[in-house]
Scaffold this motif. Sequence first.
Motif, PDB file in Angstrom:
ATOM      1  N   ALA A  15       0.826  -1.208   0.000  1.00 12.10           N
ATOM      2  CA  ALA A  15       0.000   0.000   0.000  1.00 12.10           C
ATOM      3  C   ALA A  15       0.854   1.250   0.000  1.00 12.10           C
ATOM      4  O   ALA A  15       0.577   2.215  -0.727  1.00 12.10           O
ATOM      5  N   THR A 179       0.477   3.358   6.267  1.00 11.15           N
ATOM      6  CA  THR A 179       0.326   2.077   5.552  1.00 11.15           C
ATOM      7  C   THR A 179       1.177   1.020   6.250  1.00 11.15           C
ATOM      8  O   THR A 179       1.945   0.304   5.609  1.00 11.15           O
ATOM      9  N   ALA A 425      -4.125   3.383   4.133  1.00  9.83           N
ATOM     10  CA  ALA A 425      -4.452   2.354   3.136  1.00  9.83           C
ATOM     11  C   ALA A 425      -3.850   1.030   3.561  1.00  9.83           C
ATOM     12  O   ALA A 425      -2.901   0.980   4.350  1.00  9.83           O
ATOM     13  N   GLY A 426      -4.408  -0.061   3.026  1.00  9.86           N
ATOM     14  CA  GLY A 426      -3.879  -1.391   3.313  1.00  9.86           C
ATOM     15  C   GLY A 426      -4.482  -1.998   4.561  1.00  9.86           C
ATOM     16  O   GLY A 426      -5.558  -1.609   5.020  1.00  9.86           O
ATOM     17  N   ASN A 446      -7.051  -4.374  -1.550  1.00 17.48           N
ATOM     18  CA  ASN A 446      -7.146  -3.237  -0.632  1.00 17.48           C
ATOM     19  C   ASN A 446      -5.908  -2.356  -0.748  1.00 17.48           C
ATOM     20  O   ASN A 446      -5.997  -1.133  -0.900  1.00 17.48           O
ATOM     21  N   ALA A 447      -4.729  -2.960  -0.687  1.00 12.26           N
ATOM     22  CA  ALA A 447      -3.479  -2.200  -0.719  1.00 12.26           C
ATOM     23  C   ALA A 447      -3.333  -1.401  -2.007  1.00 12.26           C
ATOM     24  O   ALA A 447      -2.933  -0.224  -1.989  1.00 12.26           O
ATOM     25  N   GLY A 451      -4.131   2.346  -1.631  1.00 15.63           N
ATOM     26  CA  GLY A 451      -2.812   2.950  -1.725  1.00 15.63           C
ATOM     27  C   GLY A 451      -2.769   3.978  -2.842  1.00 15.63           C
ATOM     28  O   GLY A 451      -2.267   5.096  -2.673  1.00 15.63           O
TER      29      GLY A 451
END
Length: 469
Positions: A15, A179, A425-426, A446-447, A451
């Motif tokens: 991320a 992150t 993020a992540g 997700n990352a 990210g």
Amino acid sequence: MSRDFDIVIVGGGGAGLAASILAREAGASVMVLEADTKLGGATALSAAVMYACATSVQRARGIDDTPDAMYRYMTTLAGWECNTHIMRVMCEQSGPALEWLIGLGVHFPPEYLLCSGVDEVPRGHPSHGVADALINAAGAAGVEYALGTRVDRLLVENGRVVGVSAGGEELRAGAVIITTGGFGNSPEMIERFFPTAASHGDWTYAVHYAAPYIVGDGLKLGQSVGAGVVGVDCGLLLPTSGLGKWIEAFLPPWIMLVNTAGRRFMDESAPYAVSGYLLNSQADKRAYAIFDEPTLEKASQDMRFADPYHSGTAMPTWEYNLLRQSIENGKVLKADSIEELAAKIGVDSETLRATVEQYNADCDEGRDSQYFKAMEQRFPVRTGPFYAREVRACVIGQTGAGLDINNDAQVLDEHGRVIPGLYAAGEVLGCAVGKRYSGGGMGICNAMVFGRIAGRAAAEEALQYELEQ
């Protein structure tokens, strides 16, 4: 306000690297601070599967998929106990994020596409080298980074995050992106935020145990400035035999699995998107894998069962030599009859006998009349000696508690308001999983999605804020 960098990113995993590249593309100067001695984080330790829809890889296989279909699947699996607007963003941006990785040189072989959850559309995209591609792209973009640098404090002025402190040194920035990953290597954080995992005691460990700084630093940093924490006791717990500290993820399809009542309760080949949850819903949160001598001899030596994601990294923990050794040292129980085996594992012998008889009859007929496991490979429990090994779902594949964000990856406080200058993020997020993990590759999804969003949005805010000063 003078600043050292436009953007400081705390954490150099997938991320953080994605965020750094997008921030640089937006014209921001970027510093990545990584506590470990190397970049890559959990992404570098993963099987590098990405969950995504509407991709060129799917189209190459003739698969028509949409963000709407992915969204319906994810929210339905979670029973709507999830952050639906975050789920929607992930679905809509997963395809573009994967195409972006392809542009960085990551290869996702179409022939390896698979249903990595309990969906009917293949969205699991196995690959190799995601972390390396991100590291190379960040370097080429001019991202600066410092290894062995653990951030201990966020700097706040007039309600705005304006930098970080690490080892007594302050670094000022227009915006900060957290992150740092999850908290799977912190027993204290697991006890507090993932009690289901903590209930397994010494059995519990995280798949990223080789990344020592995945200990919840980002969650603590966020909380220190009032960030809201969501997703408590959510996450992914993988099944394990407990015979070694490895990443198992999958139960072998050739076992018969029974709970402490001596009954089957699931398709033993179920994906880990559901198998761990089913295991932890049983009494005492444990079960027993049952098999016989011919199955041990034949099935445990068939390596087709070891790496269904074609990752090249799966550890065959149910392979023949390990099982033989575990029988010798008593970790796998051995008995000459089903009744004796029932006594050893503490279940009712009549119930276990009835379960075995039904299972064997189904094997003979090439079907599973109870849980509809694919029975092309039939392994009845018929010829002694008989074996049993306790199974639990306690290996942390992903922690689910973490920071709350909005659609622009801005961190929200306990009241749902934006904390200016702070993004995340992540796996540090607590709003990207919900009550059920959708399928293999959600972590990288997700990352990459958030990210990229965080990097772009933080750069825009940081550069605009500088102009206004």
